[in-house]
Design an enzyme around this catalytic site. Structure first.
Site, PDB file in Angstrom:
ATOM      1  N   PHE A  36       1.001  -1.181   0.216  1.00 60.53           N
ATOM      2  CA  PHE A  36       0.137   0.192  -0.001  1.00 60.53           C
ATOM      3  C   PHE A  36       0.648   1.421  -0.261  1.00 60.53           C
ATOM      4  O   PHE A  36       0.748   2.090  -0.927  1.00 60.53           O
ATOM      5  CB  PHE A  36      -1.085   0.455   1.232  1.00 60.53           C
ATOM      6  CG  PHE A  36      -1.628   1.351   1.400  1.00 60.53           C
ATOM      7  CD1 PHE A  36      -2.471   1.595   0.511  1.00 60.53           C
ATOM      8  CD2 PHE A  36      -1.712   2.121   2.488  1.00 60.53           C
ATOM      9  CE1 PHE A  36      -2.925   3.263   0.206  1.00 60.53           C
ATOM     10  CE2 PHE A  36      -2.853   3.275   2.736  1.00 60.53           C
ATOM     11  CZ  PHE A  36      -2.560   3.509   1.921  1.00 60.53           C
ATOM     12  N   THR A  37       1.863   1.121   0.817  1.00 61.54           N
ATOM     13  CA  THR A  37       2.663   1.947   0.673  1.00 61.54           C
ATOM     14  C   THR A  37       4.279   1.790   0.941  1.00 61.54           C
ATOM     15  O   THR A  37       5.644   3.109   0.453  1.00 61.54           O
ATOM     16  CB  THR A  37       2.610   3.230   2.081  1.00 61.54           C
ATOM     17  OG1 THR A  37       2.226   2.460   3.333  1.00 61.54           O
ATOM     18  CG2 THR A  37       1.327   4.181   2.234  1.00 61.54           C
ATOM     19  N   ASP A  58      -2.448  -8.857   2.481  1.00 64.19           N
ATOM     20  CA  ASP A  58      -3.281  -8.312   3.643  1.00 64.19           C
ATOM     21  C   ASP A  58      -3.037  -8.718   5.410  1.00 64.19           C
ATOM     22  O   ASP A  58      -3.610  -9.277   4.818  1.00 64.19           O
ATOM     23  CB  ASP A  58      -4.194  -8.399   2.816  1.00 64.19           C
ATOM     24  CG  ASP A  58      -4.767  -6.411   3.545  1.00 64.19           C
ATOM     25  OD1 ASP A  58      -5.096  -5.825   5.271  1.00 64.19           O
ATOM     26  OD2 ASP A  58      -4.705  -5.362   3.059  1.00 64.19           O
ATOM     27  N   TYR A 145      -5.844   6.932  13.068  1.00 69.28           N
ATOM     28  CA  TYR A 145      -4.255   6.111  12.906  1.00 69.28           C
ATOM     29  C   TYR A 145      -3.846   6.075  14.562  1.00 69.28           C
ATOM     30  O   TYR A 145      -3.476   5.467  14.838  1.00 69.28           O
ATOM     31  CB  TYR A 145      -3.630   7.495  12.817  1.00 69.28           C
ATOM     32  CG  TYR A 145      -1.713   6.611  12.578  1.00 69.28           C
ATOM     33  CD1 TYR A 145      -1.546   5.905  12.018  1.00 69.28           C
ATOM     34  CD2 TYR A 145      -0.757   7.029  13.338  1.00 69.28           C
ATOM     35  CE1 TYR A 145      -0.511   4.898  11.788  1.00 69.28           C
ATOM     36  CE2 TYR A 145       0.248   7.190  13.759  1.00 69.28           C
ATOM     37  CZ  TYR A 145       0.345   6.152  13.150  1.00 69.28           C
ATOM     38  OH  TYR A 145       1.778   5.786  12.794  1.00 69.28           O
TER      39      TYR A 145
END
Ligand code: NAD
Ligand code: UDP
Length: 311
Positions: A36-37, A58, A145
Site C-alpha cells: 500500500f505504501t 494483507d 491512526y
C-alpha cells in the site's frame, strides 16, 4: 542461533531496514506486505539472499507460518497515507493486531508492536514519559491512526494477560532516513525533496511546532534490543531522539545542507496537529542501555544523499 522472523510491513521504510539488519545477523526473514505504501524497490537488494522470503498479503486477513518472532509494522504511517482511507487504516491496526497475536499465540512466538508517539496525541505533558495516557481527539482526522494504534496496544496487553502471549510494545517517535517515500508528505521527505527540486519549502502553521527526529539506524538498534529482552519485559517503551527542533529550524537546516535557494512559504496547520513532541527516554536508557547516537545534521546528510540518487 538462527531464528525465523516475520516482519509485517517489511517493504516499507522502517521494515526494509529491519529486514536487512535481521538478515545480517544471520536470521531467516519473512517479509509480509501488501505494498500500500511500501515498495519492492526498498527490498530489492535483499531478494538474492536465500534466507529472505517475500509474501504479498494483507494483514487484515489471518496469516499462518511457523516463526519464532514477529515484528508488526504493517500500517500506513504518514498523515496523507493514513487519511487516504481511514477505515482501512483503523482496520489494519486493529485486525492486524488480532491476526499477528493469534499467530503468535498458536506458534508461541514473541511479537513486537510498532506503536507510536501519536498515542500521546497533542500532549499536555512535556517531554512524554510512557506513564502519560495522552491527549487524543477520538473523532478527528488523525483518530483513525491514533486510536487504531491505541486500540492495538490494548489488544496486545489483553492477549498477554488473557493468553500469556509474549509481547513487546515500542512507541516510535518521528523517524527518518533513506527509503522514505518521496511523496509521503512527512516533513523531512517534503523539505528535502522541495529543496532539491528548487520548489517552495512548505511550512504548516507558524513553524514553531516541535518534533524530535530519530535517524533510522538508531531506531533499528532500539527495536532489536527490545525484542531481545526477557519475557517479563513488555514495555511500552519510547524509542526516539530527545533533541527537539521547530519546523522552522528544520527548514533552515535542510536549506543549508542542500545549498538550496528555495523560499519558505506558510500554509494552514492541519487539524489536530500536535504543537510539541519530545520523548522521555529514561526507561529505554535504563532497560535497553540504548540512546540515539546520530545527530540530526548527520542523519539529514545521509537522507539528502539518498533523495539526490532517486530523484
Ligand atoms: P511505511 O508506510 O513506509 O511502511 C508501512 C508498510 O506497511 C508499507 O510497506 C505498507 O505497504 C505496509 N502495509 C500497510 N497496510 C498493510 C496491510 N493492511 N497489510 C500488509 N501490509 C501493509 O511506514 P513506516 O514509517 O515504515 O512505518 C512502519 C510502522 O512504524 C508503522 O506501523 C507505523 O505506524 C510505525 N511508526 C512509524 C513512525 C515513523 O516516524 N516512521 C513513527 C511511529 C510509528
Ligand atoms: N509539516 C510541515 N510541512 C510539511 C509537512 C509537515 O510544516 O510539508 C509539519 C506538520 O504540520 C507537523 C510536522 O511538520 O507539525 C511533522 O509532520 P509529519 O507529517 O512529518 O509528522 P507528524 O505530524 O505525524 O509528527
Amino acid at each position: 542461533m538462527k531464528k525465523r522472523i516475520l516482519v509485517t510491513g517489511g517493504a516499507g521504510f522502517i521494515g526494509s531496514h529491519l529486514c536487512k539488519k535481521l538478515l545480517e545477523e544471520g536470521n531467516e526473514v519473512l517479509c509480509l506486505d501488501n505494498y500500500f505504501t511500501g515498495s519492492k524497490k526498498n527490498i530489492l537488494p535483499l531478494i538474492t539472499n536465500p534466507y529472505f522470503e517475500v509474501i504479498r498479503h494483507d494483514i487484515m486477513n489471518p496469516y499462518y507460518a511457523e516463526v519464532d518472532e514477529i515484528y508488526n509494522l504493517a500500517c500506513p504511517a504518514s498523515p496523507i497515507h493514513y487519511q487516504f482511507d481511514p477505515i482501512r487504516t483503523i482496520n489494519t491496526s486493529v485486525m492486524g493486531a488480532i491476526n499477528v497475536l493469534g499467530l503468535a499465540n498458536r506458534v508461541k512466538a514473541k511479537v513486537l508492536q510498532a506503536s507510536t508517539s501519536e498515542v500521546y496525541g497533542d500532549p499536555q505533558v512535556h517531554p512524554q514519559p510512557e506513564s502519560y495516557w495522552g491527549h487524543v481527539n477520538p473523532i478527528g482526522l488523525r483518530s483513525c491512526y491514533d486510536e487504531g494504534k491505541r486500540c492495538a496496544e490494548t489488544i496486545f496487553m489483553d492477549y498477554h494477560r488473557q493468553y500469556k502471549v509474549k509481547i513487546k510494545i515500542i512507541r516510535i517517535f518521528n523517524t527518518y532516513g533513506p527509503n522514505m517515500h518521496p511523496q509521503d508528505g512527512r516533513v523531512i521527505s517534503n523539505f528535502i525533496v522541495q529543496a532539491l527540486q528548487g520548489k517552495d519549502i512548505t511550512i504548516y502553521g507558524t513553524g514553531r511546532q516541535t518534533r524530535s527526529f530519530q535517524y533510522i539506524d538508531d531506531l533499528i538498534e532500539g527495536m532489536t534490543r527490545m525484542m531481545a529482552t526477557g519475557e517479563d519485559f513488555i514495555g511500552p517503551i519510547n524509542l526516539g531522539n530527545p533533541k527537539e527542533f521547530t519546523m522552522l529550524e528544520l527548514a533552515e537546516m535542510v536549506l543549508r545542507l542542500t545549498n538550496s535557494k528555495s523560499k519558505i512559504v506558510f500554509y494552514p496547520l492541519p487539524s489536530d496537529d500536535p504543537t510539541q513532541r519530545k520523548p522521555d527516554i529514561s526507561f529505554a536508557r535504563k532497560e535497553l542501555s540504548w540512546e540515539p547516537t546520530i545527530k540530526l545534521e548527520d542523519g539529514l546528510k545521509e537522507t539528502i544523499r539518498y533523495f539526490r540518487n532517486i530523484l
